[in-house]
Design an enzyme around this catalytic site. Structure first.
Site, PDB file in Angstrom:
ATOM      1  N   CYS A  65      -3.852   6.244   0.739  1.00 43.54           N
ATOM      2  CA  CYS A  65      -3.334   4.973   0.223  1.00 43.54           C
ATOM      3  C   CYS A  65      -2.988   5.011  -1.267  1.00 43.54           C
ATOM      4  CB  CYS A  65      -4.329   3.853   0.522  1.00 43.54           C
ATOM      5  SG  CYS A  65      -4.584   3.605   2.296  1.00 43.54           S
ATOM      6  N   TYR A 113      -1.632  -9.434  16.444  1.00 45.22           N
ATOM      7  CA  TYR A 113      -0.542  -8.965  17.311  1.00 45.22           C
ATOM      8  C   TYR A 113      -0.376  -9.862  18.539  1.00 45.22           C
ATOM      9  CZ  TYR A 113      -1.453  -5.054  14.256  1.00 45.22           C
ATOM     10  OH  TYR A 113      -1.646  -4.296  13.135  1.00 45.22           O
ATOM     11  N   GLU A 154     -16.957  -7.510  -3.693  1.00 45.23           N
ATOM     12  CA  GLU A 154     -15.502  -7.307  -3.619  1.00 45.23           C
ATOM     13  C   GLU A 154     -14.753  -8.637  -3.606  1.00 45.23           C
ATOM     14  OE1 GLU A 154     -13.509  -4.852  -3.787  1.00 45.23           O
ATOM     15  OE2 GLU A 154     -14.544  -3.001  -3.278  1.00 45.23           O
ATOM     16  N   ARG A 197     -10.737   7.479   4.898  1.00 40.21           N
ATOM     17  CA  ARG A 197     -10.541   6.546   3.786  1.00 40.21           C
ATOM     18  C   ARG A 197     -11.871   6.013   3.235  1.00 40.21           C
ATOM     19  NH1 ARG A 197      -5.191   6.415   4.669  1.00 40.21           N
ATOM     20  NH2 ARG A 197      -4.247   5.378   6.474  1.00 40.21           N
ATOM     21  N   ARG A 229      -2.435   3.274  13.109  1.00 39.36           N
ATOM     22  CA  ARG A 229      -1.963   4.482  12.425  1.00 39.36           C
ATOM     23  C   ARG A 229      -0.922   5.214  13.254  1.00 39.36           C
ATOM     24  NH1 ARG A 229      -7.811   5.959   9.569  1.00 39.36           N
ATOM     25  NH2 ARG A 229      -7.855   4.021   8.359  1.00 39.36           N
ATOM     26  N   CYS A 273       0.858  -1.186   0.000  1.00 39.49           N
ATOM     27  CA  CYS A 273       0.000   0.000   0.000  1.00 39.49           C
ATOM     28  C   CYS A 273       0.895   1.237   0.000  1.00 39.49           C
ATOM     29  CB  CYS A 273      -0.917  -0.008   1.234  1.00 39.49           C
ATOM     30  SG  CYS A 273      -2.339   1.106   1.062  1.00 39.49           S
ATOM     31  N   CYS A 329      -0.005   4.247   2.183  1.00 38.91           N
ATOM     32  CA  CYS A 329      -0.291   5.208   3.265  1.00 38.91           C
ATOM     33  C   CYS A 329       0.913   5.478   4.165  1.00 38.91           C
ATOM     34  CB  CYS A 329      -1.501   4.771   4.076  1.00 38.91           C
ATOM     35  SG  CYS A 329      -1.573   3.020   4.441  1.00 38.91           S
ATOM     36  N   LYS A 365     -11.300  -7.748   6.959  1.00 38.25           N
ATOM     37  CA  LYS A 365     -10.658  -6.903   7.958  1.00 38.25           C
ATOM     38  C   LYS A 365     -11.531  -5.715   8.283  1.00 38.25           C
ATOM     39  CE  LYS A 365      -6.707  -3.931   8.411  1.00 38.25           C
ATOM     40  NZ  LYS A 365      -5.670  -3.247   7.717  1.00 38.25           N
ATOM     41  N   LYS A 367     -12.172  -4.853   3.087  1.00 35.11           N
ATOM     42  CA  LYS A 367     -11.578  -4.024   4.141  1.00 35.11           C
ATOM     43  C   LYS A 367     -12.486  -2.825   4.374  1.00 35.11           C
ATOM     44  CE  LYS A 367      -7.323  -1.525   5.253  1.00 35.11           C
ATOM     45  NZ  LYS A 367      -5.983  -1.183   4.767  1.00 35.11           N
ATOM     46  N   SER A 424      -5.552  -3.631  15.111  1.00 33.58           N
ATOM     47  CA  SER A 424      -4.943  -2.941  16.243  1.00 33.58           C
ATOM     48  C   SER A 424      -5.946  -2.539  17.326  1.00 33.58           C
ATOM     49  CB  SER A 424      -4.199  -1.708  15.738  1.00 33.58           C
ATOM     50  OG  SER A 424      -5.067  -0.863  15.000  1.00 33.58           O
TER      51      SER A 424
HETATM   52  C1  PBG Z   1      -2.684   0.038   5.323  1.00 30.55           C
HETATM   53  C2  PBG Z   1      -3.141  -0.829   6.430  1.00 30.55           C
HETATM   54  C3  PBG Z   1      -3.886  -0.493   7.580  1.00 30.55           C
HETATM   55  C4  PBG Z   1      -3.971  -1.637   8.356  1.00 30.55           C
HETATM   56  C5  PBG Z   1      -3.308  -2.640   7.672  1.00 30.55           C
HETATM   57  N1  PBG Z   1      -2.826  -2.129   6.466  1.00 30.55           N
HETATM   58  C6  PBG Z   1      -4.400   0.795   8.057  1.00 30.55           C
HETATM   59  C7  PBG Z   1      -5.410   1.560   7.338  1.00 30.55           C
HETATM   60  O1  PBG Z   1      -6.014   1.136   6.366  1.00 30.55           O
HETATM   61  O2  PBG Z   1      -5.578   2.695   7.772  1.00 30.55           O
HETATM   62  C8  PBG Z   1      -4.657  -1.731   9.698  1.00 30.55           C
HETATM   63  C9  PBG Z   1      -4.083  -2.742  10.636  1.00 30.55           C
HETATM   64  C10 PBG Z   1      -4.515  -2.604  12.045  1.00 30.55           C
HETATM   65  O3  PBG Z   1      -5.328  -1.740  12.427  1.00 30.55           O
HETATM   66  O4  PBG Z   1      -4.022  -3.407  12.846  1.00 30.55           O
HETATM   67  N2  PBG Z   1      -3.587   0.301   4.319  1.00 30.55           N
HETATM   68 ZN    ZN Z   2      -2.984   2.058   2.938  1.00 32.85          ZN
END
Ligand code: PBG
Ligand code: ZN
Length: 326
Positions: free
Chosen positions: A132, A315, A235, A219, A207, A122, A124, A250, A197, A276
């Site tokens: 992104c 994690y 999707e 986003r 982030r 990606c 970002c 996700k 996602k 996260s």
């Molecule tokens: C990047 C990305 C993100 C996550 C994984 N890849 C963040 C986002 O889309 O802002 C999130 C992972 C997490 O929250 O643990 N595009």
């Molecule tokens: Zn991204």
């Protein structure tokens, strides 16, 4: 008062742990886990992520030892996120052969050839605006971003990555990356698609960890609306057609129904990203002594498996691997 006729008594099969073990429908294994690693090109020693207790950004010099720790626990894979020294409007450090993730891939494969190295693909983390992809006004330009995703994926492949995981929710990203990899001879390199996602508040702590918060807006014009279920199927099926090898949903906890539906509608291995914010909630409650961390984590992971996930990106992976050993 007469009792009902109880010919069928489900409790019969719950009477002992051995019996429960025999009839258990879902099992969690260390083979199911992927551990995320945040590699920061700008630091010399690990830096803890405040909102994710137990998670640290690591310097490039520590990638080898971090991978050895993961591999020794029997975890099959890591997924890499990079924090680069330089950011620009288009995220060009993402396709620099000397970029932070490219260096981390080489270090990981050198230290631990058998550990699978997946690269989040990606922009970002690499753009100065935190979106992104490439901006066109305040919008992310889909097709210009696809061309850059192709460069990024091919650069990761050249560095020796085992799998790429495009996460930007650009239309056509799987087809574009598949085509570019094939053109460069990487026909056997699999793609794990962040197929479904959602534009989720559960990404907040990540982030901070990856320094990837958008500088303006959100986003929602590329990630999905949390209210949508049918769109998730659209999707997922598109990514199957485009040549994805693994599909991901996700976040996890708030989207168990989506995991199940995608699983039932496709034949691909299914991954879930236990994100996260989900991690932070468990950690915060456990720190206060309000929940039993180990039991809550294992129950949550088992629930992902029951919902249909084959692969869990989490994690908690190191802790889980240790708990499963005893
Ligand atoms: C990047 C990305 C993100 C996550 C994984 N890849 C963040 C986002 O889309 O802002 C999130 C992972 C997490 O929250 O643990 N595009
Ligand atoms: Zn991204």
């Amino acid at each position: 008062m007469s009792l009902p006729d109880l010919t069928i008594r489900p409790r019969r099969l719950r009477r002992s742990e051995t019996l429960r073990r025999l009839v258990r429908e879902t099992t969690l294994s260390v083979n199911d886990l992927v551990y995320p690693l945040f590699v920061d090109e700008t630091i010399e020693t690990p830096v803890p992520v405040p909102s994710m207790p137990g998670v640290r950004r690591i310097p490039l010099a520590d990638v080898g030892s971090a991978c050895r720790e993961v591999a020794e626990l029997g975890i099959p894979a890591v997924i890499l996120f990079g924090i680069p020294a330089r950011k620009d409007a288009i995220g060009s450090s993402g396709w620099d052969d000397q970029g932070v993730v490219q260096q981390a891939i080489r270090a990981a494969k050198q230290a631990c050839p058998e550990l699978l190295v997946i690269a989040d693909t990606c922009f970002c983390e690499y753009t100065d605006h935190g979106h992104c992809g490439v901006l066109d006004g305040e919008h992310v330009h889909n097709d210009a971003t696809l061309a850059n995703l192709q460069r990024e994926a091919v650069s990761y492949a050249r560095a020796g990555v085992d799998m790429v995981a495009p996460s930007g929710m650009m239309d056509g990203m799987i087809a574009a990356i598949r085509g570019a990899l094939d053109e460069h001879g990487f026909t056997d390199l699999p793609i794990m698609s962040y197929a479904v996602k959602y534009a989720s508040a559960y990404f907040g702590p990540f982030r901070d960890a990856a320094d990837s918060a958008p500088a303006f807006g959100d986003r929602a014009s590329y990630q999905m609306d949390p209210a949508n279920r049918r769109e998730a199927m659209k999707e997922a099926l598109l990514d199957v057609e485009e040549g994805a090898d693994i599909l991901m949903v996700k976040p996890g906890l708030a989207y168990m129904d989506i995991i199940r539906e995608v699983k039932d509608a496709t034949e691909l291995p299914m991954a879930v990203y236990n994100v996260s914010g989900e991690y932070a909630m468990i950690k915060a409650a456990a720190e206060r002594g309000w929940i039993d961390e180990r039991r809550v984590v294992l129950e949550t992971m088992t629930a992902f498996k029951r919902a249909g996930a084959d692969i869990i990106i989490t994690y908690h992976a190191l802790d889980i691997a240790r708990w499963l050993q005893d």
